[in-house]
Structure formats: structure tokens, C-alpha cells
Design a protein around this motif. Structure first.
Motif, PDB file in Angstrom:
ATOM      1  N   PRO A  98       0.921  -1.289  -0.016  1.00  0.00           N
ATOM      2  CA  PRO A  98       0.049   0.013  -0.052  1.00  0.00           C
ATOM      3  C   PRO A  98       0.855   1.313  -0.185  1.00  0.00           C
ATOM      4  N   GLU A  99       2.190   1.204   0.911  1.00  0.00           N
ATOM      5  CA  GLU A  99       2.864   2.376   0.773  1.00  0.00           C
ATOM      6  C   GLU A  99       3.306   2.753  -0.585  1.00  0.00           C
ATOM      7  N   TRP A 100       3.654   1.731  -1.557  1.00  0.00           N
ATOM      8  CA  TRP A 100       4.049   1.834  -2.942  1.00  0.00           C
ATOM      9  C   TRP A 100       2.914   2.364  -3.554  1.00  0.00           C
ATOM     10  N   TRP A 101       1.843   2.192  -3.499  1.00  0.00           N
ATOM     11  CA  TRP A 101       0.741   2.630  -4.213  1.00  0.00           C
ATOM     12  C   TRP A 101       0.357   4.125  -3.815  1.00  0.00           C
ATOM     13  N   ALA A 102       0.643   4.525  -2.603  1.00  0.00           N
ATOM     14  CA  ALA A 102       0.620   5.878  -2.119  1.00  0.00           C
ATOM     15  C   ALA A 102       1.541   6.670  -2.633  1.00  0.00           C
ATOM     16  N   GLU A 103       2.741   5.977  -2.890  1.00  0.00           N
ATOM     17  CA  GLU A 103       4.077   6.979  -3.457  1.00  0.00           C
ATOM     18  C   GLU A 103       3.640   7.190  -5.048  1.00  0.00           C
ATOM     19  N   HIS A 104       2.868   6.376  -5.722  1.00  0.00           N
ATOM     20  CA  HIS A 104       2.940   6.414  -7.261  1.00  0.00           C
ATOM     21  C   HIS A 104       1.289   6.918  -7.509  1.00  0.00           C
ATOM     22  N   PRO A 105       1.009   8.037  -7.974  1.00  0.00           N
ATOM     23  CA  PRO A 105      -0.187   8.448  -8.670  1.00  0.00           C
ATOM     24  C   PRO A 105      -0.461   7.575  -9.930  1.00  0.00           C
ATOM     25  N   ILE A 106      -1.657   7.331 -10.283  1.00  0.00           N
ATOM     26  CA  ILE A 106      -1.935   6.981 -11.503  1.00  0.00           C
ATOM     27  C   ILE A 106      -1.302   7.474 -12.800  1.00  0.00           C
ATOM     28  N   SER A 107      -1.489   8.828 -12.620  1.00  0.00           N
ATOM     29  CA  SER A 107      -0.800   9.421 -13.720  1.00  0.00           C
ATOM     30  C   SER A 107       0.663   9.355 -13.916  1.00  0.00           C
ATOM     31  N   VAL A 108       1.384   8.946 -12.685  1.00  0.00           N
ATOM     32  CA  VAL A 108       2.609   8.739 -13.169  1.00  0.00           C
ATOM     33  C   VAL A 108       3.093   7.130 -13.439  1.00  0.00           C
ATOM     34  N   LEU A 109       2.083   6.509 -13.272  1.00  0.00           N
ATOM     35  CA  LEU A 109       2.147   4.940 -13.649  1.00  0.00           C
ATOM     36  C   LEU A 109       1.579   4.590 -15.038  1.00  0.00           C
ATOM     37  N   ARG A 110       0.782   5.799 -15.481  1.00  0.00           N
ATOM     38  CA  ARG A 110       0.680   5.546 -16.662  1.00  0.00           C
ATOM     39  C   ARG A 110       1.739   5.961 -17.993  1.00  0.00           C
ATOM     40  N   GLU A 111       2.602   6.487 -17.470  1.00  0.00           N
ATOM     41  CA  GLU A 111       3.904   6.958 -18.216  1.00  0.00           C
ATOM     42  C   GLU A 111       4.785   5.574 -18.525  1.00  0.00           C
ATOM     43  N   LYS A 112       4.737   4.604 -17.333  1.00  0.00           N
ATOM     44  CA  LYS A 112       5.787   3.500 -17.114  1.00  0.00           C
ATOM     45  C   LYS A 112       5.339   2.509 -18.187  1.00  0.00           C
ATOM     46  N   THR A 113       6.620   2.091 -18.708  1.00  0.00           N
ATOM     47  CA  THR A 113       6.488   0.795 -19.675  1.00  0.00           C
ATOM     48  C   THR A 113       6.197  -0.529 -18.701  1.00  0.00           C
TER      49      THR A 113
END
Ligand SMILES: Nc1nc2c(c(=O)[nH]1)N[C@H]1C(S)=C(S)[C@@H](COP(=O)(O)OP(=O)(O)OC[C@H]3O[C@@H](n4cnc5c(=O)[nH]c(N)nc54)[C@H](O)[C@@H]3O)O[C@H]1N2
Ligand SMILES: Nc1nc2c(c(=O)[nH]1)N[C@H]1C(S)=C(S)[C@@H](COP(=O)(O)OP(=O)(O)OC[C@H]3O[C@@H](n4cnc5c(=O)[nH]c(N)nc54)[C@H](O)[C@@H]3O)O[C@H]1N2
Ligand SMILES: [Mo]
Length: 773
Positions: A98-113
Motif C-alpha cells: 500500500p505504501e508503494w501505491w501511495a507513492e505512485h499516482p496513476i498519472s505517473v504509472l500511466r507513463e511507465k512501460t
């Protein structure tokens, strides 16, 4: 001990290119697999899992569906480099908390491969994101199931879709289809729709079963083995030992492929001393470098040449007795193949008359032929007729139900074949539905549901409210990435039963749940009835058990059957007529139901506990009989057909690199093809490169054309490569944005992932694809 997750993503400018390799496996493969395992999972988890893979009482390798021997001895380590990578990927001790998810907003995750997303580790906790929120947050299991029930019960069954990826075990798959049908829908698309559906569509009407007709032992008796449209060195490495052994005893192994894949030319068996010393054993004796989509023309030419040879010396090449006693339609086939347009055949295949005639000579002489194929033959508009043409050849020479002969569609996901056997199918037979209704007292819907392509259309038209995904990564696996992702984001609820983060989690519906589950390698022992095991079916219809032994990375993971049962009781009510709880508690209960519903599974619980499991009935293999509607094997007549690219265009196929498992990337090294640290590449023949006016390594944008429409995907690098002329190759899933949703195989509706028409333009630097549908 573990390597930390990569913080950097792929940088396409790091791309390095070297010459393609001429042999597969060897010490390097073992080294790579061990390194990968230790880094991901640690030494102890790696060794514990590697020693149990594909062993009796161990777990089934999640890598591919190639069978293990059920008669001979198993090697001490029945795995291969890519199986080991698949295991390391799952046995990973890295966690996504859950901490990982808290650190990573969806907008950032969408840019990842996908490489970055997948390497973050195993998901530990159920997570939810609601409309307007920026992050996934934790949710309890019971609230997650109530959320699903609320959404499902607020809509109608036909607006709910239950997708399955092929890693799902038999017992889970059986419960999952039962859930969909109890609810009232046959919307059960699966990865098979995008994979070997064309094989089923060709085999069912012609030989009465949608599966292969050989066993592993047949490879010890075949005189000729064809390996068509398949890259076993990467995707089914354990197949190479069967091929190299066949070659050693004198069989001819013919590879037919636009690419000179490494595994065709040599195999350094990691299980043998000479292999480990780097000595390579030959695999294929012959290589036909065919043009993409040219196989139908080639198999028609083979049919013609076999008939011609038999005319000169009746009975020498054609099995007339077999044809007369158990087949239908031969005369029409013979007439259709009586003449051949050589110019058109050479143009379609890119092969010369001499090359084709030489290989036909092998078939003419052979008394036992196996034809193997994979996706090179299933993902084109004319895939189903192409595969029917293979069946014609096998019928012509009586290559069914005798040692060393038969049809061998080499499946992908480790249980994709089993999932279909269990009833994961949008077009169920009346026999299955009746048996389910009788066993459970439900009223299964009769109307057919959506396959994967129809699901894509339904997303586009906003006809999906709830999308549940049992494994898999639907957004990236299917065609038309942009349209699909946009459609998924308009769905009211998406539910992902997953092990690791992937793209589908971040292009989620208005509300989205991620439900973390146990994988193949994990121990499943939180049951009053004690530790549980599951079962799978391999490419050759062998059913055997699978049981993981590793301690799960988190206490919050639930086994897939438990998730399905709890989802079902939440949706259908505690008092539903099906006893879901009993099934989730003790998997023997599921197997007892299966034994009464599915033919071939009688006495399932006893037989699954036999050392090698058991083999399902297969009429062509067992008794040279064909359970088609006419009770005979069926010859078919298909018109000549090939792919044709207009001037300035090439045919583009998409394929896997050596470092990926479908949409999961283990790394960025396609070692055998000499491509490293980059994936946005187009492999192109040097003459095509020159004729089209581009330079090696030049950056281009790719435009695919389909029925007057265009799709664009930007910033690919052209790489001069020894592919067949007129054809190019790119990696899946980077090129999926280019596949128009209506570019599909006729009859099977499988996307035309290996049949795009493309041209290249100078890279403009404009971000993102453009569409005009
Ligand atoms: N390591 C690893 N193993 C895997 C997978 C993975 O991603 N990684 N995926 C699994 C799955 S789900 C599947 S379905 C299988 C896929 O196994 P494959 O079918 O081997 O997979 P692809 O990489 O799609 O390779 C297709 C091959 O067909 C060739 N080809 C393309 N077009 C044509 C054509 O028109 N004619 C002919 N004759 N050949 C053609 C390509 O050059 C390529 O060699 O592998 C399974 N195993
Ligand atoms: N262009 C192009 N597109 C293609 C293809 C092609 O050749 N070219 N091939 C097609 C083929 S053959 C296939 S099979 C499809 C694949 O389509 P899918 O099966 O949908 O995709 P995968 O990439 O195999 O799914 C990977 C995800 O599964 C989840 N997962 C892994 N193990 C487990 C498990 O044990 N349980 C659960 N619940 N989840 C798990 C992980 O979260 C992981 O991110 O793609 C198709 N798409
Ligand atoms: Mo597949």
C-alpha cells in the motif's frame, strides 16, 4: 540479496544491435536463468522452486504448455531459461505494498512501460481506486467483494464480461465459468481468442476435436517434423530437445518461418555435458524462409505435388485406404489441387519452385509426419483456411492415429487448453450447458457471449459496465490499444485478479479493484481440509496436478478458487443453489463436480493423484476416428490467398522477444536476435530498407493502413535484418496500437497481429499515435 526494482525505465536510445545468433540455449541460458532468479527471488526461493518445476508432486511451469514426458524419466531439472525467468518473475520477493501505491499516482504509472510496472514486485493487498481519485488505496477483501456485487447487481448480465488469461488452473476456470453462467452470461472471452482460436476453428469441423493429435512420444517415431510459424528457442525451449533428438535419429525437421530463428540451427542442451560445454546439436535439417502469410499457398502446393507423385505410382504417396474408410471430400480436394499456378505460388511464398518441390519430396516419402505450428499461422485473415490446408495434407497421407504422426498446434499459456476444456468459451456447446444445468440446478444462458474482439467493440460502444479479469493484461494484449484503453476507462467497474502490476490496472474503469492472488509457485494451505493442489492440461491433452511450495509474499493473498467463490456468493447471495463455499474449502469438491459434467474426467480425484496424471480421450489419436458432424475426417477446399502489400508498403508481423512473457517483460535483451536495451524496433530486409529510401537504424513513424483507414505509432528504429523480403517484424505489444480492430482472422475472429500493411515516414517528433477510423 535481491536486486532492487529498477527505478529507470527503458531508454530506447540505449539500443544496441549485434548479429543474430545461430544456436539457442547452452550455458549462457542457465547462467541467465539463475542470475535472474537469485536477483528477483533470492537464492533459497530460487533453488526451492527450480527443483520442483515440472516434477511429480511439484508445480507446472508457468512458462509454456509444452508437455513433460509421461512415460520416460524426467530430467532432474525440467526447466529452461525462459521457464526459469517466468518462475523468478512470480517467485519474486519484491513487493508492491500500500505504501508503494501511495507513492505512485496513476498519472505517473500511466507513463511507465510494462517492464517497469512488472518489475516492481508482487502485489500484497487488495486495492481500490474510485472515480476522481488519484491513487489506489487499500480495501478489505469483504468490502472488495461487496463493491463487485453492488456493481454487478446494478446492471444486467450481458453488460458484464469475465476475461480469462491462460495461466488459470482447471478448477478455478471451472468455477469462473460457472459464476458467469449462474449470473446469466456467456461473456467469457479469453486469451485463446487472440492466440490459437484459429486452430480450434480449423480443427473442430475437420477432425472433430479442437486440439492436437500427437503425444510427446510421437516425436521419437516421426520421419518428418514441420515446425511452422513458431519460435521454439524462445517460446517453447523444451521442445528443442525433442527436435534435436528426432534429428539425431535421422528424422528431417523442416522450419518454415520468415525469420531465421536461433533455435532452428542449433541447440546447446543445458541438460547434457556437451551442451554445457557449448557444443550445439543440429535442430532443423531444412529451412524455408517464407513470406508472412504465404503458408496457405505453400501447403496447397505440397498437396498438389503429393497428388502428382501419387498419380505416377498410385499408393506411393497417398493413403487411399485411410481416405476411403474414414474421410469425406477427397474428390473435391483432388480436383481443386489438380493444377497449380507456380508464378502465383512463388510470389506468395517468396520461395522458388525448386525449394518447394524439394521439401514436398520429403513429405512424399514420409510414412509418419508431424506438423507443428504456433502463432505464425493463427493471426492472419486467412489463418483458418491455412490450417485446414495442413489438415488436408495430414488426411491425404493418413497421418492420424499412428506412431510419429499428427497435428501439433503448440499452445501458449501453460493452461490455455485446459481453460477451454473447463468451459471458458463464449460459444459453449449445448452439451456443456445441459450438463452444468443438470449438475447444479442452474439455468445457463444459451445466447453466445463476447469473444476478445467483440469485447473490444463492446468497450468502444460503452456496452461493458463490469469487466472482471482472471489474470492477464487485456488492455495491452488486444488490438487498437488507444480505443481499448479509452473504452476500459469508461466502464463502471474493472476488477483485476493479478499477481503483479500491469497496464490494465492503470487504464482502469471508473472504479477499479486489484485483487492479489497466489501464483503457481505459492503454497495454498489455508484450508480446513489441508493444503490444496490444482490441475492443468498441457498441449498434448495430459491432465496433471500442480502444487506450489513457496511461502506467499503476503498474508493477504487469496487463492484464485477462493476469490471466485467469494465473488460468487457476494453477487449471487449466500443462499445460492451452488455450494461455492464447499468448493473453495476443498478442491476435491470442484473436481467431483467436474467429473460429472465433463466427459473424460470420470474419477477425476483418483486419477489426478496418479504419478503422471491422465490423458484425455482424443479420437483421431486413439482410434483414427473423427467426431465431426459427418463422423468422418473432412477434406476442405479453400481458394488461393496471400497477403499483398501495395507499393511502398510491407507486411508487418508482431512477435515476442527472448526477454518477455507476452505483455510482461523480464528484461530488455532479445539475445538470439541481437537486439538489446530497446524494443521499439522494426526488423526489415536490407533491400527493402534501400528500396524504401531509409538507412539502417533510422528513426521512423509507422503507419498501418486498413480498408482506407490509418493508424500511426511513433518513434520506431529500422534495423536491417535477415527477414524474408517484403515483410517486417516488430515486438508485441508495442505495435498493437497499429492493429485495426476489424483486422481479424475470418471464422475465428483472432486479431491479425501478423498481417498488418505498413509504411514508414520520417519520425516527426510528434508524440502519440493518431487515428482516423
Ligand atoms: N518465453 C516465452 N514463452 C512463451 C511466451 C512468451 O511470451 N515468452 N508466450 C506464450 C504464448 S501465450 C504463446 S501463444 C506462445 C507463442 O509462441 P510463438 O508462436 O513461437 O510466438 P511468436 O513470438 O508470436 O512467434 C511467432 C513466429 O512465427 C513467425 N511468423 C510470423 N508470421 C509468419 C507467417 O506468416 N508464416 C510463418 N510460417 N511464420 C510466421 C515469426 O517469425 C515467429 O518466429 O509462446 C508461449 N511461450
Ligand atoms: N500484437 C500481438 N498481440 C498479441 C499477441 C501477438 O503475438 N502479437 N499474442 C496474443 C496471445 S498469443 C496471447 S495468449 C495474449 C496474452 O494476453 P494475456 O494472457 O491477457 O496477457 P499476459 O501478458 O500473459 O498477462 C500477464 C499478467 O497476468 C498476471 N498474472 C501472472 N500470473 C498470474 C497468476 O498466476 N494468476 C493471476 N490471476 N494473474 C497472473 C500478471 O498480473 C501479469 O501482468 O496476447 C495476445 N496479443
Ligand atoms: Mo498465447
Amino acid at each position: 540479496m535481491h536486486r532492487p526494482a529498477p527505478t529507470e525505465d527503458i531508454n530506447e536510445d540505449d539500443l544496441k544491435v549485434t548479429d543474430p545468433k545461430r544456436a539457442a540455449a547452452g550455458p549462457k541460458a542457465v547462467l541467465v536463468s539463475m542470475e535472474r532468479g537469485f536477483a528477483e527471488a533470492g537464492v533459497s526461493r530460487t533453488l526451492r522452486s527450480m527443483l520442483r518445476v515440472n516434477q511429480h508432486g511439484g508445480f507446472d511451469c508457468p512458462g509454456c504448455a509444452w508437455p513433460e514426458s509421461i512415460t520416460g524419466a524426467r530430467k532432474p531439472a525440467e526447466f529452461c531459461e525462459n521457464g526459469a525467468k517466468a518462475i523468478a518473475e512470480e517467485a519474486s520477493a519484491r513487493t508492491v505494498t500500500p505504501e508503494w501505491w501511495a507513492e505512485h499516482p496513476i498519472s505517473v504509472l500511466r507513463e511507465k512501460t510494462e517492464y517497469w510496472l512488472g518489475s516492481q514486485g508482487r502485489i500484497t493487498t487488495p486495492m481500490i481506486i474510485r472515480e476522481g481519485e488519484t491513487h489506489y488505496t487499500p480495501i478489505s477483501w469483504s468490502d472488495a467483494f461487496s463493491t463487485i456485487a453492488e456493481h454487478v447487481n446494478a446492471t444486467t448480465p450481458e453488460r458484464c464480461v469475465f476475461y480469462t488469461s491462460g495461466r488459470t488452473a482447471n478448477e478455478t476456470a471451472f468455477m469462473y465459468q460457472l459464476l458467469a453462467r449462474s449470473l446469466g452470461t456467456n461473456n467469457l472471452p479469453d486469451c485463446s481468442n487472440m492466440c490459437h482460436e484459429s486452430s480450434g476453428s480449423a480443427l473442430n469441423p475437420t477432425i472433430g476435436i479442437g486440439k492436437g493429435t500427437v503425444s510427446l512420444e510421437d516425436f521419437e517415431h516421426a520421419e518428418v517434423i514441420f515446425v511452422v510459424g513458431q519460435n521454439p528457442g524462445t517460446n517453447h525451449p523444451r521442445m528443442l530437445s525433442a527436435l534435436a533428438d528426432a534429428r539425431k535419429r535421422g528424422a528431417r525437421v523442416v522450419a518454415i518461418n520468415p525469420l531465421p530463428e536461433a533455435g532452428f540451427f542449433g541447440f546447446k542442451d543445458p541438460q547434457s555435458v556437451s551442451g554445457m560445454l557449448g557444443k550445439s546439436a543440429p535442430v532443423s535439417s531444412d529451412f524455408l524462409q517464407i513470406k508472412v502469410g504465404g503458408d496457405l499457398a505453400l501447403f496447397q502446393a505440397f498437396g498438389h505435388l503429393i497428388l502428382e507423385a501419387d498419380k505416377l505410382n498410385p499408393g506411393s504417396a497417398v493413403d487411399h485406404e485411410f481416405i476411403a474408410s474414414v474421410t469425406d471430400g477427397f474428390e473435391a480436394y483432388k480436383e481443386a489441387r489438380a493444377t497449380l499456378d507456380w508464378a502465383a505460388t512463388e510470389e506468395a511464398t517468396g520461395l522458388t519452385r525448386e525449394e518447394i518441390t524439394e521439401i514436398a519430396g520429403l513429405l512424399i516419402k514420409s510414412k509418419a509426419t508431424i506438423i507443428c505450428w504456433a502463432l505464425g499461422l493463427t493471426q492472419q485473415p486467412h489463418s483458418v483456411p491455412t490450417l485446414k490446408e495442413i489438415i488436408n495434407l495430414l488426411l491425404l497421407q493418413g497421418n492420424f492415429g499412428k506412431p510419429g504422426a499428427g497435428a501439433c498446434p503448440v499452445r501458449g499459456h501453460s493452461n490455455v487448453q485446459g481453460d477451454r476444456t473447463m468451459g471458458i468459451w463464449e460459444k459453449p456447446t449445448e452439451q456443456l450447458l445441459k450438463a452444468l444445468d443438470q449438475e447444479f440446478g442452474i439455468d445457463s444462458p444459451r445466447e453466445h457471449g463476447y469473444d476478445s474482439t467483440e469485447t473490444l467493440h463492446a468497450f468502444e460502444k460503452d456496452e461493458v459496465d463490469v469487466f472482471v479479469s482472471m489474470g492477464g493484461n487485456f488492455a495491452l494484449a488486444n488490438s487498437e490499444t488507444e480505443i481499448l484503453e479509452a473504452g476500459m476507462q469508461r466502464a463502471k467497474l474493472t476488477v483485476h485478479i493479478s499477481t503483479k502490476p500491469n497496464r490494465s490496472h492503470v487504464v482502469h474503469g471508473m472504479t477499479s479493484l486489484i485483487l492479489p492472488t497466489l501464483g503457481r509457485t505459492d503454497k495454498d494451505d489455508k484450508h480446513q481440509a489441508g493444503a490444496q493442489f490444482l490441475s492443468v492440461e498441457d498441449s498434448m491433452s495430459v491432465i496433471h496436478s500442480t502444487q506450489g511450495r513457496l511461502t506467499p509474499v503476503s498474508d493477504h493473498l487469496l487463492a484464485e478458487p477462493v476469490i471466485v467463490a467469494r465473488m460468487a456468493t457476494a453477487i449471487l447471495g449466500e443462499d445460492h443453489i451452488v455450494d461455492w463455499r464447499a468448493m473453495a474449502e476443498d478442491y476435491d469438491v470442484i473436481r467431483d463436480h467436474i467429473s460429472r459434467v465433463l466427459p473424460g474426467f470420470e474419477d477425476f480425484n483418483r486419477r489426478i493423484r496418479q504419478k503422471n496424471g491422465f490423458v484425455l480421450p482424443n479420437p483421431p489419436r486413439d482410434s483414427r476416428s473423427f467426431a465431426t458432424d459427418i463422423g468422418k475426417g473432412r477434406f476442405t477446399v479453400s481458394p488461393f490467398e496471400a497477403l499483398h502489400a501495395p507499393d511502398g508498403h510491407l507486411i508487418l508481423q508482431t512477435m515476442r522477444s527472448h526477454d518477455q512473457y507476452n505483455t510482461t517483460f523480464y528484461g530488455v535483451d532479445d539475445r538470439y536476435r541481437g537486439i538489446k536495451d530497446g524494443r521499439r524496433v522494426i526488423l526489415i530486409h536490407p533491400e527493402d530498407l534501400r528500396e524504401l529510401g531509409f538507412e539502417d537504424r533510422e528513426l521512423v513513424d509507422v503507419i498501418s493502413t486498413f480498408q482506407g483507414t490509418e493508424r500511426r505509432a511513433n518513434r520506431f528504429r529500422l534495423i536491417s535484418y535477415p527477414t524474408a523480403k517484403g515483410c517486417a517484424a516488430a515486438y508485441f505489444p508495442e505495435a498493437n496500437a497499429l492493429v485495426h480492430r476489424d483486422l481479424v482472422a475470418r471464422e475465428s475472429n483472432t486479431p491479425g497481429f501478423k498481417a498488418m500493411t505498413v509504411r514508414f515516414v520520417e519520425h516527426t517528433g510528434q508524440p502519440g499515435p493518431t487515428l482516423n477510423s
